[in-house]
Design an enzyme around this catalytic site. Sequence first.
Site, PDB file in Angstrom:
ATOM      1  N   ASN A 163       0.844  -1.184   0.000  1.00 39.49           N
ATOM      2  CA  ASN A 163       0.000   0.000   0.000  1.00 39.49           C
ATOM      3  C   ASN A 163       0.889   1.247   0.000  1.00 39.49           C
ATOM      4  O   ASN A 163       1.742   1.410   0.870  1.00 39.49           O
ATOM      5  CB  ASN A 163      -0.886   0.015   1.256  1.00 39.49           C
ATOM      6  CG  ASN A 163      -1.843   1.192   1.249  1.00 39.49           C
ATOM      7  OD1 ASN A 163      -2.644   1.348   0.332  1.00 39.49           O
ATOM      8  ND2 ASN A 163      -1.748   2.052   2.267  1.00 39.49           N
ATOM      9  N   GLU A 164       0.698   2.079  -0.984  1.00 40.68           N
ATOM     10  CA  GLU A 164       1.296   3.423  -1.032  1.00 40.68           C
ATOM     11  C   GLU A 164       2.764   3.469  -0.597  1.00 40.68           C
ATOM     12  O   GLU A 164       3.109   4.134   0.394  1.00 40.68           O
ATOM     13  CB  GLU A 164       0.477   4.377  -0.147  1.00 40.68           C
ATOM     14  CG  GLU A 164      -0.986   4.446  -0.538  1.00 40.68           C
ATOM     15  CD  GLU A 164      -1.778   5.413   0.339  1.00 40.68           C
ATOM     16  OE1 GLU A 164      -1.240   5.920   1.333  1.00 40.68           O
ATOM     17  OE2 GLU A 164      -2.958   5.652   0.020  1.00 40.68           O
TER      18      GLU A 164
HETATM   19  C1  NOJ Z   1      -4.440   6.156   2.772  1.00 45.72           C
HETATM   20  C2  NOJ Z   1      -4.041   5.016   3.650  1.00 45.72           C
HETATM   21  O1  NOJ Z   1      -3.901   3.857   2.895  1.00 45.72           O
HETATM   22  C3  NOJ Z   1      -4.969   4.777   4.810  1.00 45.72           C
HETATM   23  O2  NOJ Z   1      -4.318   3.927   5.695  1.00 45.72           O
HETATM   24  C4  NOJ Z   1      -5.380   6.085   5.432  1.00 45.72           C
HETATM   25  O3  NOJ Z   1      -6.162   5.905   6.568  1.00 45.72           O
HETATM   26  C5  NOJ Z   1      -6.124   6.904   4.407  1.00 45.72           C
HETATM   27  N1  NOJ Z   1      -5.223   7.191   3.326  1.00 45.72           N
HETATM   28  C6  NOJ Z   1      -6.667   8.241   4.915  1.00 45.72           C
HETATM   29  O4  NOJ Z   1      -5.630   9.071   5.274  1.00 45.72           O
END
Ligand code: NOJ
Length: 439
Positions: A163-164
Amino acid sequence: MENSTGVLKFPDGFLWGATTSSYQVEGGNTNNDWWQWEQIPGKIADGSRCGLACDHYHLYQSDFDIAKELGHNAHRFSLEWSRIEPRQGKWDEKAIAHYRNVLSALKQRQIAPLVTLFHFTLPVWASKEGGFENPKIVYFFQRFATKVCAELGQNVDYWLTLNEPMVYIYMGYIVKKWPPGRNIRLKIIKVLQNMLRAHAQAYWAIHRTSQNFPDRKNPLVGLTKYIRIFQPYNKSSLLDRASARLKDYFFNHYILDIISTGSMKLLLGLGRALPEIKKTFDFIGLDYYTRELTGFNLSKPSQFFRESNLSREGDVSDSGWEIYPEGIYLSLIKLKKYGVPVIVTENGLADKEDKKRSRFIVDHLIQVHRAMEEGIDVRGYLHWSLMDNFEWQEGFLPRFGLAEVDYTTQKRTLRPSAHIFARICKTNQITPHLLRDTL
Ligand code: NOJ
């Protein structure tokens, strides 16, 4: 397609749903680096600890009933690595059985799972080994991916390895608000490389392992990419424009370009070939939230890479993030060059009173539809989040949920916007009537 009545139709089989992540909703996770981080006073803005979170670990059945009631046909969640492999190389069969039950609960409700392997939390043992700073992580992550795919993959059509990754590096190594919170200067490039190699090995491992399942098609494997729209604060300033372009390149494209080409550009025209990484995405998960107006501050050049905190032009969420629906369209256009389908794997806002969420969802979906009309292959839209949850360093204050969570009683209450979104999910379209209802 927009027909003569102004109805925006989405294709049959479009994925509709919401996203969560293990640490943010499950509760009871005490064996990962985030739990350790939280114990350090001052790390969480509201002074809270993740603790029981939404107790989703026990309440997943009723939470999925909510998703079903809302017409969701897809759900993205993450496997908590520290539960499945609590000690290095030792698998916890009970934890695996738990996630097997989670997957069958989704299947019973005809909700397609999208499974994330790494959503910002590392088992304590892996973090002690240096986390993504240690090249061994590539092997550890591949072993984890192989195991969970062998055990759980029979019913999974969509996997997300990381993830990201860029957000993780930014928060953990540049602004240091997340674990590991370390300043490692140029070694950061090693972390990035280890992350991408870990991603690629997980990608191959999932494809290899899935071949052992009889009568099933190969899953799609990808990763999520947070895209932020950077625009110059002062459009006529060359420096502001350069700042926006540079941020766009590093933050939005760098990683995807490496994966797409199998080569990593370094400074002074130098590069490094990473052939095993090349084209290791079958789809991209787009996480889109906001735009940032950015400028180059001569007196503080370090801001070149930092959030500029310049004034926002539009309306903002509770967290002060500008609501900029066109940005999701621009993000999808940016992803076109990678030539793979896209699923919107996160999009949402903190809005405790639910005053803006309905409009937010509809306005963003209109922009998704616009991109699809222009030929972008978008396969689904998953909202962040199914319910309020633990928002990392911000604690429990930001409220991102379609369902409100009372953290004392664990009661879920659907916000009105959840019903607006449900009407879209159930009918696969946005009608003028629905638009009027969101005004
Ligand atoms: C992206 C993230 O993947 C997530 O964990 C987070 O809570 C949300 N953005 C909102 O900031």
